[in-house]
Write a protein that holds these residues in place. Structure first.
Motif, PDB file in Angstrom:
ATOM      1  N   LEU A 258       0.834  -1.215   0.000  1.00  0.00           N
ATOM      2  CA  LEU A 258       0.000   0.000   0.000  1.00  0.00           C
ATOM      3  C   LEU A 258       0.861   1.254   0.000  1.00  0.00           C
ATOM      4  N   ARG A 259       1.990   1.209   0.717  1.00  0.00           N
ATOM      5  CA  ARG A 259       2.858   2.389   0.770  1.00  0.00           C
ATOM      6  C   ARG A 259       3.555   2.589  -0.581  1.00  0.00           C
ATOM      7  N   ALA A 260       3.969   1.493  -1.203  1.00  0.00           N
ATOM      8  CA  ALA A 260       4.577   1.602  -2.531  1.00  0.00           C
ATOM      9  C   ALA A 260       3.558   2.188  -3.515  1.00  0.00           C
ATOM     10  N   ALA A 261       2.315   1.708  -3.433  1.00  0.00           N
ATOM     11  CA  ALA A 261       1.284   2.174  -4.357  1.00  0.00           C
ATOM     12  C   ALA A 261       0.890   3.621  -4.073  1.00  0.00           C
ATOM     13  N   ALA A 262       1.050   4.064  -2.830  1.00  0.00           N
ATOM     14  CA  ALA A 262       0.720   5.456  -2.491  1.00  0.00           C
ATOM     15  C   ALA A 262       1.509   6.414  -3.375  1.00  0.00           C
ATOM     16  N   ASP A 263       2.736   6.027  -3.721  1.00  0.00           N
ATOM     17  CA  ASP A 263       3.570   6.901  -4.541  1.00  0.00           C
ATOM     18  C   ASP A 263       2.989   7.085  -5.948  1.00  0.00           C
ATOM     19  N   VAL A 264       2.257   6.077  -6.415  1.00  0.00           N
ATOM     20  CA  VAL A 264       1.596   6.178  -7.731  1.00  0.00           C
ATOM     21  C   VAL A 264       0.544   7.293  -7.708  1.00  0.00           C
ATOM     22  N   LEU A 265      -0.113   7.448  -6.568  1.00  0.00           N
ATOM     23  CA  LEU A 265      -1.236   8.395  -6.465  1.00  0.00           C
ATOM     24  C   LEU A 265      -0.811   9.787  -6.023  1.00  0.00           C
ATOM     25  N   GLU A 266       0.374   9.917  -5.432  1.00  0.00           N
ATOM     26  CA  GLU A 266       0.690  11.113  -4.639  1.00  0.00           C
ATOM     27  C   GLU A 266       0.408  12.433  -5.363  1.00  0.00           C
ATOM     28  N   GLY A 267       0.750  12.542  -6.645  1.00  0.00           N
ATOM     29  CA  GLY A 267       0.525  13.810  -7.339  1.00  0.00           C
ATOM     30  C   GLY A 267      -0.939  14.108  -7.617  1.00  0.00           C
ATOM     31  N   HIS A 268      -1.798  13.135  -7.370  1.00  0.00           N
ATOM     32  CA  HIS A 268      -3.200  13.259  -7.803  1.00  0.00           C
ATOM     33  C   HIS A 268      -4.151  13.619  -6.667  1.00  0.00           C
ATOM     34  N   GLN A 269      -3.621  14.118  -5.551  1.00  0.00           N
ATOM     35  CA  GLN A 269      -4.488  14.363  -4.397  1.00  0.00           C
ATOM     36  C   GLN A 269      -5.644  15.329  -4.700  1.00  0.00           C
ATOM     37  N   PRO A 270      -5.387  16.462  -5.375  1.00  0.00           N
ATOM     38  CA  PRO A 270      -6.527  17.369  -5.617  1.00  0.00           C
ATOM     39  C   PRO A 270      -7.645  16.709  -6.437  1.00  0.00           C
ATOM     40  N   ALA A 271      -7.273  15.987  -7.491  1.00  0.00           N
ATOM     41  CA  ALA A 271      -8.296  15.303  -8.290  1.00  0.00           C
ATOM     42  C   ALA A 271      -8.971  14.210  -7.467  1.00  0.00           C
ATOM     43  N   ALA A 272      -8.184  13.504  -6.653  1.00  0.00           N
ATOM     44  CA  ALA A 272      -8.751  12.427  -5.828  1.00  0.00           C
ATOM     45  C   ALA A 272      -9.753  12.982  -4.825  1.00  0.00           C
ATOM     46  N   ALA A 273      -9.473  14.154  -4.278  1.00  0.00           N
ATOM     47  CA  ALA A 273     -10.394  14.765  -3.315  1.00  0.00           C
ATOM     48  C   ALA A 273     -11.701  15.170  -4.003  1.00  0.00           C
ATOM     49  N   ARG A 274     -11.599  15.707  -5.214  1.00  0.00           N
ATOM     50  CA  ARG A 274     -12.810  16.071  -5.959  1.00  0.00           C
ATOM     51  C   ARG A 274     -13.605  14.813  -6.319  1.00  0.00           C
ATOM     52  N   ARG A 275     -12.870  13.789  -6.746  1.00  0.00           N
ATOM     53  CA  ARG A 275     -13.510  12.525  -7.111  1.00  0.00           C
ATOM     54  C   ARG A 275     -14.271  11.948  -5.912  1.00  0.00           C
ATOM     55  N   ARG A 276     -13.662  11.987  -4.747  1.00  0.00           N
ATOM     56  CA  ARG A 276     -14.311  11.401  -3.568  1.00  0.00           C
ATOM     57  C   ARG A 276     -15.611  12.117  -3.226  1.00  0.00           C
ATOM     58  N   GLN A 277     -15.607  13.445  -3.353  1.00  0.00           N
ATOM     59  CA  GLN A 277     -16.838  14.188  -3.041  1.00  0.00           C
ATOM     60  C   GLN A 277     -17.984  13.745  -3.938  1.00  0.00           C
ATOM     61  N   ILE A 278     -17.664  13.492  -5.208  1.00  0.00           N
ATOM     62  CA  ILE A 278     -18.697  13.049  -6.149  1.00  0.00           C
ATOM     63  C   ILE A 278     -19.181  11.645  -5.777  1.00  0.00           C
ATOM     64  N   ILE A 279     -18.245  10.776  -5.448  1.00  0.00           N
ATOM     65  CA  ILE A 279     -18.621   9.398  -5.122  1.00  0.00           C
ATOM     66  C   ILE A 279     -19.457   9.353  -3.851  1.00  0.00           C
ATOM     67  N   GLU A 280     -19.083  10.126  -2.851  1.00  0.00           N
ATOM     68  CA  GLU A 280     -19.834  10.100  -1.583  1.00  0.00           C
ATOM     69  C   GLU A 280     -21.245  10.644  -1.759  1.00  0.00           C
ATOM     70  N   ALA A 281     -21.433  11.486  -2.775  1.00  0.00           N
ATOM     71  CA  ALA A 281     -22.758  12.092  -2.992  1.00  0.00           C
ATOM     72  C   ALA A 281     -23.681  11.181  -3.800  1.00  0.00           C
ATOM     73  N   THR A 282     -23.188  10.046  -4.283  1.00  0.00           N
ATOM     74  CA  THR A 282     -23.941   9.225  -5.226  1.00  0.00           C
ATOM     75  C   THR A 282     -23.928   7.767  -4.763  1.00  0.00           C
ATOM     76  N   PRO A 283     -25.024   7.279  -4.153  1.00  0.00           N
ATOM     77  CA  PRO A 283     -25.029   5.914  -3.610  1.00  0.00           C
ATOM     78  C   PRO A 283     -24.592   4.852  -4.623  1.00  0.00           C
ATOM     79  N   GLU A 284     -25.036   5.004  -5.870  1.00  0.00           N
ATOM     80  CA  GLU A 284     -24.647   4.022  -6.892  1.00  0.00           C
ATOM     81  C   GLU A 284     -23.121   3.970  -7.046  1.00  0.00           C
ATOM     82  N   LEU A 285     -22.477   5.152  -7.005  1.00  0.00           N
ATOM     83  CA  LEU A 285     -21.017   5.195  -7.155  1.00  0.00           C
ATOM     84  C   LEU A 285     -20.324   4.674  -5.900  1.00  0.00           C
ATOM     85  N   ARG A 286     -20.923   4.925  -4.731  1.00  0.00           N
ATOM     86  CA  ARG A 286     -20.381   4.375  -3.485  1.00  0.00           C
ATOM     87  C   ARG A 286     -20.299   2.850  -3.574  1.00  0.00           C
ATOM     88  N   GLU A 287     -21.355   2.235  -4.113  1.00  0.00           N
ATOM     89  CA  GLU A 287     -21.356   0.773  -4.249  1.00  0.00           C
ATOM     90  C   GLU A 287     -20.291   0.308  -5.236  1.00  0.00           C
TER      91      GLU A 287
END
Lengths: 188, 188
Positions: A88-117
């Protein structure tokens, strides 16, 4: 040959996140995403199979492979759970530059039950891949699956903290913090 | 008024599990399920919205509510994880008579990646419901979500053992065994 468009991928992702946030996931079409990005719908389909793929496509796949590789690469004497955390720590490095997009993505997913599933469903593949990697390291099947599931909880928790508004800690460190928190919750 | 058919629900479930096992989930239609059960397709739709609903419908809903109620009913001095385990054990009683059908269902789900993702995705709702119940008991949000996720791992593990061919142990006991196993995996 598709016409080359500078950073078409990034522009499409950004446009999709903007529209999903503004008008909802269900209420956004691929044509609108392309228009918002100033690109053709054809260019959209050069990069993504559909709008679902914008949220669940390539990053997820690269992450899965990085975790599995990291489990394989963990020191021989690591416990199964430590090997997963290594992955998981090795893979974290793959994502590290993408935090702003990941945060926006999460807000959308949390707002949509179908996407949460869907998001939760994705963990089925991560559990299976990690369990196989742990069995390659000698874990018994039951132990491998249980450890993989515990590892996914660590990952989901770290990811929730990492994508929280205002977070500045790197995902790599949050993985360790989430493991400690899981130990606190599960207790002796 | 639909005609009353003796145990139509049970016959449809049995027919669906038989056909899914024989010819695959994707290759089975609602008309075939109804015919296999000796009932009309109309009777099928009196009981289920679609074939997906045969696998993911009413039992899942009753289970979710039993877990949440059991978390609420746990002793005041129970730790959050113990409250979740209390809920899982209470909910186990809802499922106990259904072990043979649950075992057949699991074989179908494990054979179909799409259904595996759906099954995993269902846990999103269980996590959310349990996390809310834990916050009602006074847990902080982060602790509530992490504990709910750990509880879902216990439940998934116990369910995998319970539906294994040849298992004779009650689900209620396997929940406790799975918690012990999780503690072993997560370590000190």
């Amino acid at each position: 040959m598709p016409r080359w468009e500078p950073d078409a991928l990034g522009r499409l992702q950004d446009a999709a996140l903007t529209l999903f946030a503004r008008q909802g996931y269900a209420g956004t079409t691929t044509a609108e995403i392309a228009a918002q990005a100033g690109l053709s719908e054809r260019t959209f389909f050069n990069h993504f199979a559909n709008k679902h793929d914008v949220l669940f496509g390539r990053t997820s796949e690269a992450f899965l492979q990085a975790v599995t590789q990291g489990v394989h690469d963990a020191p021989d004497d690591a416990t199964p759970l430590d090997a997963v955390v290594h992955g998981l720590r090795a893979a974290a490095d793959v994502l590290e530059g993408h935090q702003p997009a990941a945060a926006r993505r999460r807000q959308i997913i949390e707002a949509t039950p179908e996407l949460r599933e869907r998001e939760e469903g994705k963990s089925a593949r991560l559990v299976d891949s990690v369990a196989v990697a742990l069995q390659d390291r000698g874990a018994a099947p039951d132990q491998a699956f249980l450890t993989a599931r515990a590892g996914v909880v660590v990952q989901q928790t770290a990811d929730a903290w990492w994508t929280r508004p205002g977070n500045a800690e790197p995902l790599r460190d949050l993985v360790v913090a989430a493991l400690d928190a899981l130990r606190g919750v599960v207790g002796p």
